[in-house]
Design an enzyme around this catalytic site. Structure first.
Site, short mmCIF file in Angstrom:
data_model
loop_
_atom_site.label_atom_id
_atom_site.label_comp_id
_atom_site.label_asym_id
_atom_site.label_seq_id
_atom_site.Cartn_x
_atom_site.Cartn_y
_atom_site.Cartn_z
N ASP A 46 1.19 -1.19 0.03
CA ASP A 46 -0.15 0.00 0.46
C ASP A 46 1.07 1.40 0.53
O ASP A 46 1.89 1.76 0.86
CB ASP A 46 -1.00 0.23 1.12
CG ASP A 46 -1.93 1.45 1.17
OD1 ASP A 46 -2.54 1.35 0.25
OD2 ASP A 46 -2.06 2.38 1.76
N TYR A 51 3.01 9.94 0.95
CA TYR A 51 4.01 9.13 1.69
C TYR A 51 5.54 9.53 1.09
O TYR A 51 6.43 9.48 2.08
CB TYR A 51 3.69 8.01 1.80
CG TYR A 51 2.07 7.32 2.36
CD1 TYR A 51 1.19 7.83 3.09
CD2 TYR A 51 1.93 6.32 1.90
CE1 TYR A 51 0.06 8.06 3.33
CE2 TYR A 51 0.74 5.83 2.75
CZ TYR A 51 0.27 6.29 2.55
OH TYR A 51 -1.34 5.75 3.38
N LYS A 76 -2.20 6.25 -4.19
CA LYS A 76 -3.08 6.69 -4.35
C LYS A 76 -3.37 8.19 -4.77
O LYS A 76 -2.06 8.67 -4.04
CB LYS A 76 -3.55 7.11 -2.69
CG LYS A 76 -3.95 5.59 -1.55
CD LYS A 76 -3.95 5.78 -0.44
CE LYS A 76 -3.89 4.82 0.58
NZ LYS A 76 -2.23 4.00 0.99
N HIS A 109 -7.03 9.75 -2.81
CA HIS A 109 -6.92 9.60 -0.99
C HIS A 109 -8.01 10.05 -0.29
O HIS A 109 -8.14 8.75 1.08
CB HIS A 109 -5.69 10.37 -1.34
CG HIS A 109 -4.70 9.83 -0.04
ND1 HIS A 109 -3.35 9.28 0.45
CD2 HIS A 109 -4.77 9.25 0.94
CE1 HIS A 109 -3.15 8.86 1.16
NE2 HIS A 109 -3.65 8.77 1.79
N1 LIG Z 1 -6.03 5.97 3.41
C1 LIG Z 1 -5.59 7.02 4.02
O1 LIG Z 1 -5.97 7.68 4.45
C2 LIG Z 1 -3.52 6.24 5.07
C3 LIG Z 1 -3.81 7.07 6.21
C4 LIG Z 1 -2.92 5.76 7.32
C5 LIG Z 1 -2.82 4.80 6.61
N2 LIG Z 1 -2.46 4.41 5.60
C6 LIG Z 1 -2.37 3.23 5.20
O2 LIG Z 1 -2.26 2.43 5.96
C7 LIG Z 1 -1.36 1.74 6.59
C8 LIG Z 1 -0.83 1.27 7.90
O3 LIG Z 1 -1.18 2.28 9.27
P1 LIG Z 1 -0.59 2.75 10.25
O4 LIG Z 1 1.09 2.54 9.31
O5 LIG Z 1 -0.95 4.03 10.46
O6 LIG Z 1 -1.16 2.19 11.43
P2 LIG Z 1 -0.58 0.61 11.61
O7 LIG Z 1 -0.13 -0.98 10.77
O8 LIG Z 1 -2.06 0.17 12.76
O9 LIG Z 1 -0.22 1.02 13.11
C9 LIG Z 1 1.49 0.83 13.03
C10 LIG Z 1 2.16 0.41 14.19
O10 LIG Z 1 2.44 -0.95 14.88
C11 LIG Z 1 3.22 -1.15 14.99
N3 LIG Z 1 3.42 -2.89 14.56
C12 LIG Z 1 3.45 -2.99 13.77
N4 LIG Z 1 2.87 -4.80 14.05
C13 LIG Z 1 3.09 -4.79 15.27
C14 LIG Z 1 3.30 -6.16 15.51
N5 LIG Z 1 2.78 -7.09 15.80
N6 LIG Z 1 3.00 -5.74 17.33
C15 LIG Z 1 3.38 -4.69 18.07
N7 LIG Z 1 3.25 -3.15 17.21
C16 LIG Z 1 3.39 -3.45 15.41
C17 LIG Z 1 4.59 -0.46 14.01
O11 LIG Z 1 5.68 -0.25 14.56
P3 LIG Z 1 7.00 -0.64 14.14
O12 LIG Z 1 7.32 -0.83 12.30
O13 LIG Z 1 8.51 -1.46 14.69
O14 LIG Z 1 6.76 -2.53 13.35
C18 LIG Z 1 3.76 0.27 13.94
O15 LIG Z 1 4.36 1.53 14.84
C19 LIG Z 1 -0.06 2.89 6.45
O16 LIG Z 1 0.93 2.56 6.28
C20 LIG Z 1 -0.53 2.87 5.58
O17 LIG Z 1 -0.29 2.53 4.39
C21 LIG Z 1 -3.28 4.55 5.03
#
Ligand SMILES: NC(=O)c1ccc[n+]([C@@H]2O[C@H](COP(=O)([O-])OP(=O)(O)OC[C@H]3O[C@@H](n4cnc5c(N)ncnc54)[C@H](OP(=O)(O)O)[C@@H]3O)[C@@H](O)[C@H]2O)c1
Length: 305
Positions: A46, A51, A76, A109
């Site tokens: 994704d 980003y 996006k 987006h």
């Molecule tokens: N469409 C939109 O508007 C939008 C908005 C926000 C995000 N997104 C997409 O969604 C993706 C995911 O969202 P996000 O990155 O904000 O949050 P997330 O995936 O919910 O959480 C990421 C956090 O959790 C930690 N983590 C990952 N796996 C883990 C595990 N098994 N145990 C404990 N901690 C863990 C990661 O740290 P480490 O890296 O240190 O493991 C990081 O700090 C984004 O990267 C992006 O691609 C889209």
């Protein structure tokens, strides 16, 4: 083991677990992460123009030995290219950064526009542009004919916007990517999308860095019962609802862990409704009265269709 896929409304198969890449941009780490993730079995990645890390992702993708057709690459377009005449160029720019000939899925987006010169994530009223969503969507539909994108969809679209949009679409969005985790469950939106053949992808499936889903006592108890981690419980809960997940991790162990989900009992699934908090991590322009319709679903009256 290959990640299971879900079939989009155009017949294209999308892996139900993908790799998030937002804020995974420390020099060198992201390329290593992509390669490791693909070795572990991730095929869905994704990305997004905003980003700011697509060039590094593109370099890593160009060095993979996995055939392109086995990958599912999502990106996006940002709000500053919503004017219809800017959409095709925005896709070309993304393809250029990612060193790809086509994307598997391109999303709008957010459902509001910013002026071409405005690429901020925190818009003020001066950044906003008056571009009807359907004008942008028709330009997205035209991209399908170019062969440079296999599927098109939206992100952060609420039900009120989709209800107005769907009857006017030549191509109904294949995906709506929205914030979904146990503290922001959006059951009505998920139901509405699924009834309309729109696959829901849940972003921040672990609550991101700000929301403490993984410290929740109920989730920890369920994790103990299944001898897994709270993160695995949160991801398994989404997948059991038919919601695709895109957890971000740059840590090898957690990347591997996030691919191994468990089967929750129906009682456990039911109990999740008790921990709902309507807590969102991501809402740019949250304080802008002009964007209230984006974030407050109950009053959503999209002015620009
Ligand atoms: N469409 C939109 O508007 C939008 C908005 C926000 C995000 N997104 C997409 O969604 C993706 C995911 O969202 P996000 O990155 O904000 O949050 P997330 O995936 O919910 O959480 C990421 C956090 O959790 C930690 N983590 C990952 N796996 C883990 C595990 N098994 N145990 C404990 N901690 C863990 C990661 O740290 P480490 O890296 O240190 O493991 C990081 O700090 C984004 O990267 C992006 O691609 C889209």
């Amino acid at each position: 083991m290959p990640v299971k896929t879900i079939t989009l409304n155009n017949g294209v198969a999308m892996p139900e677990i993908g790799l998030g890449t937002w804020k995974a941009d420390e020099e060198g780490i992201l390329a290593k992460t992509i390669k490791k993730a693909v070795d572990l079995g991730y095929r869905h990645i994704d990305c997004a123009k905003i980003y700011g890390n697509q060039k590094e992702i593109g370099k890593a993708l160009s060095e993979l030995t996995v055939p392109r057709k086995d990958l599912f690459i999502v990106s996006k377009i940002w709000q500053n290219v919503h004017r219809p005449e800017l959409v095709a160029g925005a896709l070309d720019d993304i393809l250029d950064e990612l060193q790809l000939e086509y994307l598997d899925l391109l999303l709008i987006h957010w459902p509001y526009a910013q002026k071409p010169e405005s690429d901020t994530m925190n818009p003020t009223v001066d950044d906003l542009d008056n571009v009807p969503i359907m004008d942008t969507w028709r330009a997205m539909e035209a991209l399908l004919d170019s062969g440079k994108v296999r599927s098109i969809g939206v992100s952060n679209f609420n039900q009120a916007i989709l209800e107005k949009m769907i009857p006017q679409c030549r191509v109904v969005p294949a995906v709506n990517q929205v914030e979904i985790h146990p503290y922001n469950q959006a059951p009505e939106l998920v139901k509405f999308c699924q009834e309309n053949n729109i696959v829901v992808t849940g972003y921040c499936p672990l609550g991101g860095t700000k929301i403490s889903v993984m410290d929740d006592d109920f989730i920890k108890r369920v994790a103990n019962a299944h001898a897994c981690t709270p993160a695995q419980v949160a991801l398994s809960w989404s997948l059991a609802r038919g919601v695709v997940v895109i957890p971000k991790s740059t840590n090898e162990l957690r990347l591997e862990q996030n691919l191994k989900t468990v089967t929750l009992t129906s009682d456990e699934m039911r109990m999740f409704s008790k921990i709902e908090k309507h807590e969102r991590k991501v809402d740019p322009g949250r304080d802008l009265k002009e964007l209230e319709w984006v974030f407050h679903e109950d009053t959503a009256a999209c002015p620009l269709i």
